[in-house]
Design an enzyme around this catalytic site. Structure first.
Site, PDB file in Angstrom:
ATOM      1  NE  ARG A 258     -18.340 -50.049 -54.805  1.00 11.01           N
ATOM      2  CZ  ARG A 258     -18.929 -51.183 -54.489  1.00 11.01           C
ATOM      3  NH1 ARG A 258     -19.945 -51.609 -55.193  1.00 11.01           N
ATOM      4  NH2 ARG A 258     -18.507 -51.911 -53.470  1.00 11.01           N
TER       5      ARG A 258
ATOM      6  CG  ASN B 215     -13.781 -53.745 -53.027  1.00 15.23           C
ATOM      7  OD1 ASN B 215     -12.793 -53.107 -53.318  1.00 15.23           O
ATOM      8  ND2 ASN B 215     -14.924 -53.644 -53.671  1.00 15.23           N
TER       9      ASN B 215
ATOM     10  CD  GLU C 224     -32.968 -39.502 -44.760  1.00 14.61           C
ATOM     11  OE1 GLU C 224     -32.335 -40.110 -43.896  1.00 14.61           O
ATOM     12  OE2 GLU C 224     -32.669 -39.523 -45.964  1.00 14.61           O
TER      13      GLU C 224
ATOM     14  CB  CYS D 111     -12.810 -50.394 -52.078  1.00 18.50           C
ATOM     15  SG  CYS D 111     -11.937 -49.845 -50.617  1.00 18.50           S
TER      16      CYS D 111
ATOM     17  CD1 TRP E 211     -14.592 -43.994 -48.821  1.00 15.01           C
ATOM     18  CD2 TRP E 211     -14.420 -45.522 -47.210  1.00 15.01           C
ATOM     19  NE1 TRP E 211     -15.219 -43.506 -47.707  1.00 15.01           N
ATOM     20  CE2 TRP E 211     -15.130 -44.419 -46.703  1.00 15.01           C
ATOM     21  CE3 TRP E 211     -14.199 -46.612 -46.369  1.00 15.01           C
ATOM     22  CZ2 TRP E 211     -15.614 -44.363 -45.401  1.00 15.01           C
ATOM     23  CZ3 TRP E 211     -14.678 -46.567 -45.072  1.00 15.01           C
ATOM     24  CH2 TRP E 211     -15.369 -45.446 -44.597  1.00 15.01           C
TER      25      TRP E 211
ATOM     26  CE  LYS F 146     -29.878 -37.917 -47.898  1.00 11.78           C
ATOM     27  NZ  LYS F 146     -30.434 -39.085 -47.273  1.00 11.78           N
TER      28      LYS F 146
HETATM   29  C1  F6R Z   1     -27.475 -41.513 -46.405  1.00  6.39           C
HETATM   30  C2  F6R Z   1     -27.238 -42.872 -46.858  1.00  6.39           C
HETATM   31  C3  F6R Z   1     -26.740 -43.855 -45.865  1.00  6.39           C
HETATM   32  C4  F6R Z   1     -27.353 -45.242 -46.125  1.00  6.39           C
HETATM   33  C5  F6R Z   1     -26.697 -46.271 -45.194  1.00  6.39           C
HETATM   34  C6  F6R Z   1     -27.300 -47.647 -45.379  1.00  6.39           C
HETATM   35  O1  F6R Z   1     -27.929 -40.703 -47.445  1.00  6.39           O
HETATM   36  O2  F6R Z   1     -27.409 -43.184 -48.002  1.00  6.39           O
HETATM   37  O3  F6R Z   1     -26.960 -43.442 -44.557  1.00  6.39           O
HETATM   38  O4  F6R Z   1     -28.730 -45.163 -45.891  1.00  6.39           O
HETATM   39  O5  F6R Z   1     -25.327 -46.334 -45.456  1.00  6.39           O
HETATM   40  O6  F6R Z   1     -27.090 -48.099 -46.674  1.00  6.39           O
HETATM   41  P1  F6R Z   1     -27.991 -49.224 -47.293  1.00  6.39           P
HETATM   42  O7  F6R Z   1     -29.382 -48.695 -47.384  1.00  6.39           O
HETATM   43  O8  F6R Z   1     -27.378 -49.509 -48.621  1.00  6.39           O
HETATM   44  O9  F6R Z   1     -27.925 -50.395 -46.351  1.00  6.39           O
END
Ligand code: F6R
Length: 600
Positions: free
Chosen positions: A27, A97, A473, A2, A73, A477
């Site tokens: 977001r 949020n 990874e 959100c 969200w 993706k």
């Molecule tokens: C995948 C992706 C997520 C983030 C995960 C952690 O492309 O972006 O898997 O890696 O939500 O987010 P952060 O790095 O912001 O803690």
């Protein structure tokens, strides 16, 4: 997740709210809404889907004074108009949020008192809890303080109380919230991009803060005591937050990677080496845990393997949402490294707090400098990848693995495990890496593979060791942006059950970059080929395999294993991007996903 924005001031409020919401779209969300004042009454407009849907209905509105906006969200209740925010109950209007964990208990109590609820949301219950608390208090501030003791979970609230049409209220617990300071009034927002079209000056609210905003001033209280907060200035290039001619933010962010790596390498290994000493001495710890979520966890796995292989120090790597609930054996001789792009991920932040409570030293490898994780950790290494807008991370992941690789290199040096000649060679290799990354991006991926994958609903990624972490990874993706179900497997593990899913033409993408175990992975590739798979090999130029094990291959330069993961990452990103494009997916904002995961 959100996003929220609020404004009180002299300018027309609706355009400010809509612009703010548009800048928070990255977001991830599934409905949007605004509340604004008209003739001293709160009006609410909400729509399912994109902010543009909402904009069509309300951009003509000339309301002034104050308002709230939200992109939701869905957590409690499906994504529909009734559940969208702002929520309103008993004279209190809220954008929220976070998650109120004890809302069911309160809903029950309030239903018994005669309250009625329209939505399925925890937020509407919070409106009623606040309303009831205000009724029992002599001031609104006192009511909000009572509500703070009643509501459990996480919240950043923007609040309009009917009985006080001259003030906007905000309160925060475990979910980020800032106050934007404008010449004509004040803003509240969940994230800096939402305020940037109006101001680059802001104050960060802390847990327990209650802010009371009027056109002329903001007063912030915590446990009844007025707080003095520094005004911070956002100085990053605002044009980073544009697509810069690229079709998608993700493509632009892939392109930025060579420059980001070049700048990190120069920061740590350049003539000044000014930040080399910022990389902690891992040899000083008896226990090292790396904790993160999603792609950052994959980066952590790569970091673990590089540190173990080069510096001969054992490291454990954990998913943050699991780490929180397992036994820990931490003390002041332990180091807990948390990795996060946003610096706001709820489980990662909670793991960091837990590590601190157990006296462990904490290091955050984080992209957003002013984030909650950056503020809470004992030591911070900034990945300096710039603002990442595409929901699927690319450049922040690249920066994370570059930092972890440098950390492994430094630790190996400290352990005396590298000769002077090796050190010089590795340093040279780091410096040429950006050029190789650029060449790899330029090379792209074969359109035949893209077209084959784009028609499938299931695929596999295989690899061993670091190539397995990269396979995870690559699969993530592909899943998140192209909606193709893709499983990453440690290559040797597939035959223990999952190989039953291989059919004629099932795509199998196999990463092979480590000569020491390449032949083992190739045997696994033959096993799936024998069952009809379509094999796409991502392999280094040093390794040569018979063409009967693959249908297509992509050749990468062979580098020192400290640097290989960065180069190998590029085709994984490009493949996911091209396939998603071929399938006409919403690449920068994939369905159901959020950029900053602030709920557990
Ligand atoms: C995948 C992706 C997520 C983030 C995960 C952690 O492309 O972006 O898997 O890696 O939500 O987010 P952060 O790095 O912001 O803690």
């Amino acid at each position: 997740m959100c996003g929220m924005i609020g404004y009180i001031g002299k300018k027309p409020v609706v355009p400010i709210l809509l612009k703010g919401l548009q800048s928070l779209e990255y977001r991830g969300y599934d409905s949007a809404g605004i509340a604004y004042m008209k003739d001293q009454n709160v009006q609410i407009m909400k729509e399912v889907g994109k902010v543009n849907n909402l904009k069509k209905h309300c951009q003509h509105l000339t309301a002034t004074k104050m308002g709230l906006g939200h992109t939701r969200w869905a957590t409690h209740g499906v994504a529909n108009q009734v559940n969208a925010h702002p929520q309103r109950n008993s004279g209190v209007t809220i954008v929220h949020n976070g998650i109120i964990e004890n809302y069911e208990l309160w809903k029950q109590k309030l239903l018994e008192k005669g309250y009625q609820f329209q939505s399925d949301t925890d937020t509407e219950v919070a409106c009623a809890v606040i309303s009831e608390a205000i009724k029992q208090s002599s001031t609104i501030l006192e009511g909000l303080e009572i509500a703070q003791t009643q509501l459990e979970g996480s919240y950043a609230f923007g609040i309009i109380v009917d009985q006080d049409p001259n003030h906007l209220y905000a309160m925060k617990q475990n979910s980020p919230l800032i106050v934007g300071v404008c010449p004509d009034g004040y803003l509240i927002a969940s994230d800096i991009p939402a305020v940037l079209t109006n101001t680059n000056e802001y104050q960060i609210l802390e847990d327990g803060d209650i802010a009371i905003l009027s056109e002329q001033r903001v007063t912030i209280y915590n446990q009844g005591i007025e707080q003095t907060k520094n005004i911070q200035t956002f100085t990053e290039e605002i044009d980073q937050v544009t697509k810069d001619g690229y079709e998608h933010y993700m493509r632009k962010e892939i392109q930025e990677q060579p420059a980001i790596v070049a700048s990190l390498v120069s920061e740590y290994l350049g003539d000044q080496q000014s930040h080399w000493s910022d990389l902690p001495d891992l040899t000083a710890y008896q226990k090292i845990d790396i904790v993160a979520c999603g792609s950052a966890w994959h980066a952590g796995m790569i970091g673990k393997m590089l540190i173990e292989r080069y510096a001969k120090i054992p490291v454990q790597c954990y998913i943050a949402s699991e780490y929180r609930y397992q036994p820990h054996f931490l003390d002041s001789n332990s180091l807990v490294i948390v990795i996060s792009q946003s610096g706001e991920t709820a489980d990662t932040l909670a793991s960091l707090t837990l590590a601190k409570q157990q006296q462990a030293k904490t290091l955050a490898i984080v992209n957003v400098a002013r984030s909650s994780i950056a503020r809470a950790a004992d030591q911070v290494i900034l990945t300096k990848a710039g603002c990442e807008i595409a929901v699927a991370t690319t450049k922040a992941f690249m920066a994370q693995i570059t930092i972890l690789s440098l950390l492994a290199f430094k630790t190996a040096k400290l352990q005396g495990l590298l000769s002077e000649k090796e050190i010089r060679q590795i340093e040279e290799d780091y410096k040429t890496l950006p050029l190789l990354l650029e060449a790899c991006i330029y090379q792209g991926v074969d359109q035949a593979v893209v077209k084959h994958l784009a028609t499938k609903e299931h695929a596999f990624y295989l690899g061993r060791q670091i190539d397995y972490a990269l396979a995870l990874e690559g699969a993530l993706k592909l899943k998140e942006i192209s909606y193709i179900h893709c499983e990453a497997y440690a290559a040797g593990e597939l035959k223990h059950g999952t190989i039953s899913l291989i059919e004629q033409e099932t795509p199998v993408i196999c990463i092979v970059t480590d000569p020491a175990i390449a032949s083992k992975t190739i045997s696994n590739l033959k096993e799936v080929k024998a069952r009809g798979s379509y094999n796409f090999l991502i392999v280094t130029d040093q390794l040569n395999f018979e063409s009967d094990v693959y249908q297509d291959k992509l050749i990468l330069p062979s580098l020192n294993p400290l640097l290989q993961p960065m180069i190998t990452t590029i085709p994984l990103q490009l493949l996911a991007y091209q396939v998603a494009k071929e399938r006409f997916c919403d690449i920068d904002q994939p369905r159901n996903l959020a950029k900053s995961v602030t709920v557990e």
